[in-house]
Design a protein around this motif. Structure first.
Motif, short mmCIF file in Angstrom:
data_model
loop_
_atom_site.label_atom_id
_atom_site.label_comp_id
_atom_site.label_asym_id
_atom_site.label_seq_id
_atom_site.Cartn_x
_atom_site.Cartn_y
_atom_site.Cartn_z
N PRO A 1 -6.55 5.73 1.67
CA PRO A 1 -7.12 4.44 2.05
C PRO A 1 -6.91 4.16 3.54
O PRO A 1 -5.90 4.54 4.10
CB PRO A 1 -6.35 3.44 1.18
CG PRO A 1 -5.10 4.15 0.76
CD PRO A 1 -5.46 5.59 0.68
N GLN A 2 -7.92 3.56 4.15
CA GLN A 2 -7.92 3.16 5.57
C GLN A 2 -7.99 4.33 6.55
O GLN A 2 -8.38 4.15 7.69
CB GLN A 2 -6.71 2.28 5.91
CG GLN A 2 -6.73 0.94 5.19
CD GLN A 2 -5.86 -0.09 5.87
OE1 GLN A 2 -4.81 0.24 6.40
NE2 GLN A 2 -6.29 -1.34 5.85
N LYS B 1 -9.88 3.59 -6.12
CA LYS B 1 -8.77 2.72 -5.68
C LYS B 1 -7.43 3.46 -5.71
O LYS B 1 -6.39 2.90 -6.07
CB LYS B 1 -8.70 1.45 -6.54
CG LYS B 1 -9.91 0.53 -6.36
CD LYS B 1 -9.77 -0.74 -7.16
CE LYS B 1 -10.85 -1.75 -6.82
NZ LYS B 1 -12.22 -1.28 -7.07
N LYS B 2 -7.45 4.70 -5.33
CA LYS B 2 -6.24 5.52 -5.22
C LYS B 2 -6.57 6.75 -4.39
O LYS B 2 -7.76 7.08 -4.22
CB LYS B 2 -5.69 5.90 -6.59
CG LYS B 2 -6.65 6.68 -7.48
CD LYS B 2 -5.97 7.16 -8.76
CE LYS B 2 -5.58 6.00 -9.66
NZ LYS B 2 -5.01 6.50 -10.96
N ARG C 1 -13.77 6.95 2.37
CA ARG C 1 -13.09 5.69 2.10
C ARG C 1 -13.71 4.94 0.92
O ARG C 1 -13.00 4.23 0.20
CB ARG C 1 -13.09 4.82 3.37
CG ARG C 1 -12.20 5.40 4.48
CD ARG C 1 -12.10 4.50 5.69
NE ARG C 1 -11.51 3.20 5.35
CZ ARG C 1 -11.25 2.25 6.23
NH1 ARG C 1 -11.49 2.47 7.51
NH2 ARG C 1 -10.72 1.11 5.86
N TYR C 2 -15.01 5.11 0.70
CA TYR C 2 -15.61 4.49 -0.48
C TYR C 2 -14.98 5.07 -1.75
O TYR C 2 -14.61 4.32 -2.67
CB TYR C 2 -17.12 4.74 -0.51
CG TYR C 2 -17.75 4.28 -1.81
CD1 TYR C 2 -18.05 2.94 -2.04
CD2 TYR C 2 -17.99 5.18 -2.85
CE1 TYR C 2 -18.58 2.50 -3.25
CE2 TYR C 2 -18.52 4.76 -4.07
CZ TYR C 2 -18.81 3.42 -4.25
OH TYR C 2 -19.31 3.00 -5.47
N ARG D 1 0.83 -1.21 0.00
CA ARG D 1 0.00 0.00 0.00
C ARG D 1 0.87 1.26 0.00
O ARG D 1 0.56 2.24 -0.69
CB ARG D 1 -0.92 -0.02 1.21
CG ARG D 1 -2.03 1.00 1.17
CD ARG D 1 -3.14 0.69 2.16
NE ARG D 1 -2.66 0.57 3.52
CZ ARG D 1 -2.59 -0.58 4.19
NH1 ARG D 1 -2.95 -1.71 3.64
NH2 ARG D 1 -2.15 -0.61 5.44
N GLU E 1 -11.13 3.78 -1.68
CA GLU E 1 -10.83 2.34 -1.64
C GLU E 1 -11.64 1.52 -2.63
O GLU E 1 -11.16 0.49 -3.12
CB GLU E 1 -11.06 1.81 -0.22
CG GLU E 1 -10.12 2.42 0.81
CD GLU E 1 -10.49 2.05 2.24
OE1 GLU E 1 -11.28 1.09 2.42
OE2 GLU E 1 -10.02 2.71 3.18
N GLU E 2 -12.84 1.99 -2.94
CA GLU E 2 -13.71 1.18 -3.82
C GLU E 2 -13.89 1.79 -5.20
O GLU E 2 -13.81 1.08 -6.21
CB GLU E 2 -15.08 0.98 -3.15
CG GLU E 2 -15.01 0.18 -1.85
CD GLU E 2 -16.39 -0.11 -1.28
OE1 GLU E 2 -17.26 -0.57 -2.05
OE2 GLU E 2 -16.59 0.14 -0.07
#
Length: 476
Positions: free
Chosen positions: A395-396, A352-353, A344-345, A297, A348-349
């Motif tokens: 992310p996270q 994705k960056k 985060r959606y 990551r 992360e979804e």
């Protein structure tokens, strides 16, 4: 015991001059024995790795050997030799051992696998564990990365006050600083506390941000950064909030929104790369024991171009996701402050960056942000005014950086202050920067512990600061 200059464990493990006499000092992580020989894993905090000490029972007084227990502090003189054991190149054959500090069986770190919650109750000792030793070495390295980055870029390190009479965010969630007798407070006829006899002669608090003073410095030195503790009296018991935390706040004259986003992305990539280059062993340990996707990551951050997305576009994506069956705990209509789940959606979804989100509704952002010239349009309808704010979403973590271009126009800034009823009676000095040679400027704030959370893969912000301060907890 013969006086020999101490060698740190991190250095002795790199040496290949086998046969040399060396001295190491540290704390015993473990000790085991077999057929008259004992093996000690010794660590002094300089590295995640232990050095193995090998000794023969017959060469040492039995009373000394008995005191070599987990947690004890010892000094060892011995011969550096090649190790026959797998996973280590060298070890030390002990010739002399001195007990510097004995440790009995009440030592709280006897057992392996203690929970994070338990370790917070012994925060004064948890740096001796592998995990927290790694976290705090990385924390040091991230501080070095921050200073190195800004120094190389020509920024000046500027110290802003911790005690202030102003509330940067206008939220009122501040810790008050006073020398008054709280059991006998003088009040006026309206019941308001009189501060004339207080230390500063007025109501003062611990700062929530060095930004406002940083703006003053940027309008004279050009580019500055602050890096120090800040305080929020916010009753938030979450894995992402602390009452005392550290902030990094650069402020730059003559910067526009695009330049600001470039600075945010370049800065965060520099810090992550510094960790990968300088904390390899600690990151490998954390990748193995805490978060198996950590290094991948981190590398992904460096190799990825961040998405730049307006708030309105973000709302469109989130609402489309809900139409397609995505469920969120909190609503996400235009004008709502995005929750961590929304951020985060997107990161992360959907993309994705990392995402840099901009142009937020004016009503949910601070008074000092520059107002956009044009209003956004959503589904054919013109929305309210937006501001040139920027949030970097990771992310996270969710938001890791918050920044903006600042409003440099005196009348517009004063209008926002009055409209929001921000208590600015003690901030004539801040408005002066808009009266005397005003200039475009902007900056951002990065919560240092949020950065450490991301770089270490830890899940709770209380585990990346040595002594966490949270509601109801001010131990150690």
């Amino acid at each position: 015991m013969e006086k020999i200059r101490r060698t740190k464990v991190t250095d002795v493990l790199k040496r290949t001059d086998f046969g040399a006499t060396v001295n190491v000092k540290g704390w015993v992580r473990s000790k085991r024995g077999s057929k008259g020989i004992f093996f000690i894993a010794l660590n002094d905090g300089s590295t995640i790795k232990n050095v193995q000490i090998v000794g023969e029972d017959q060469n040492f007084d039995e009373s000394v050997v008995k005191l070599i227990t987990t947690g004890a502090c010892i000094s060892v003189n011995g011969i550096l030799v090649e190790s026959p054991a797998a996973g280590q190149a060298s070890e030390i054959q002990a010739k002399e051992i001195e007990i510097l500090g004995a440790c009995d069986n009440s030592y709280p770190l006897q057992k392996k696998g203690a929970s994070w919650e338990y370790l917070r109750t012994v925060a004064h000792l948890r740096p001796r564990t592998n995990t927290f030793g790694a976290v705090f070495r990385i924390r040091h390295n991230m501080a070095m990365a921050i200073h190195s980055y800004f120094h190389q870029k020509g920024f000046f390190y500027f110290h802003t006050p911790l005690i202030t009479a102003s509330d940067c965010e206008g939220a009122g969630q501040m810790f008050q600083v006073t020398t008054k007798n709280l059991y006998d407070l003088k009040k006026d006829e309206n019941g308001q506390i009189i501060y004339d006899d207080d230390f500063f002669g007025k109501q003062t608090s611990l700062t929530v941000s060095g930004q406002l003073e940083g703006e003053l410095a940027a309008t004279s030195l050009g580019a500055i950064y602050t890096f120090g503790p800040t305080f929020r009296a916010e009753n938030s018991n979450t894995p992402r909030h602390l009452a005392e935390f550290w902030m990094v706040e650069p402020e730059v004259a003559f910067i526009d929104l695009d330049d600001l986003m470039d600075l945010e992305e370049d800065f965060i990539k520099y810090c992550v790369k510094w960790a990968l280059d300088n904390c390899k062993e600690d990151l490998e340990f954390l990748n193995k024991m805490v978060d198996k996707g950590l290094i991948e990551r981190l590398q992904g951050i460096i190799d990825t171009e961040f998405v730049r997305l307006s708030y309105t576009e973000g709302i469109e994506i989130l609402q489309e996701a809900m139409k397609n069956g995505k469920k969120f705990e909190f609503p996400c209509n235009w004008g709502d402050d995005l929750a961590s789940e929304h951020e985060r959606y997107l990161v992360e979804e959907h993309f994705k960056k990392p995402v840099i989100m901009t142009h937020y509704p004016k009503s949910i952002k601070a008074f000092y942000m520059k107002i956009d010239d044009e209003k956004p349009v959503l589904n054919g309808q013109e929305m309210e005014e937006t501001v040139q704010g920027t949030d970097v979403l990771f992310p996270q973590i969710g938001e890791i950086i918050g920044g903006s271009v600042r409003e440099e126009n005196y009348d517009k800034l004063l209008g926002e202050i009055e409209r929001r009823e921000v208590p600015m009676k003690d901030m004539w000095w801040y408005l002066d920067t808009r009266k005397y040679g005003t200039c475009p400027h902007g900056g951002f704030g990065l919560g240092f512990e949020r950065l450490i959370l991301f770089v270490t893969g830890m899940q709770n912000i209380r585990d990346v600061i040595p002594f966490p301060r949270t509601p109801g907890h001010a131990d150690f």
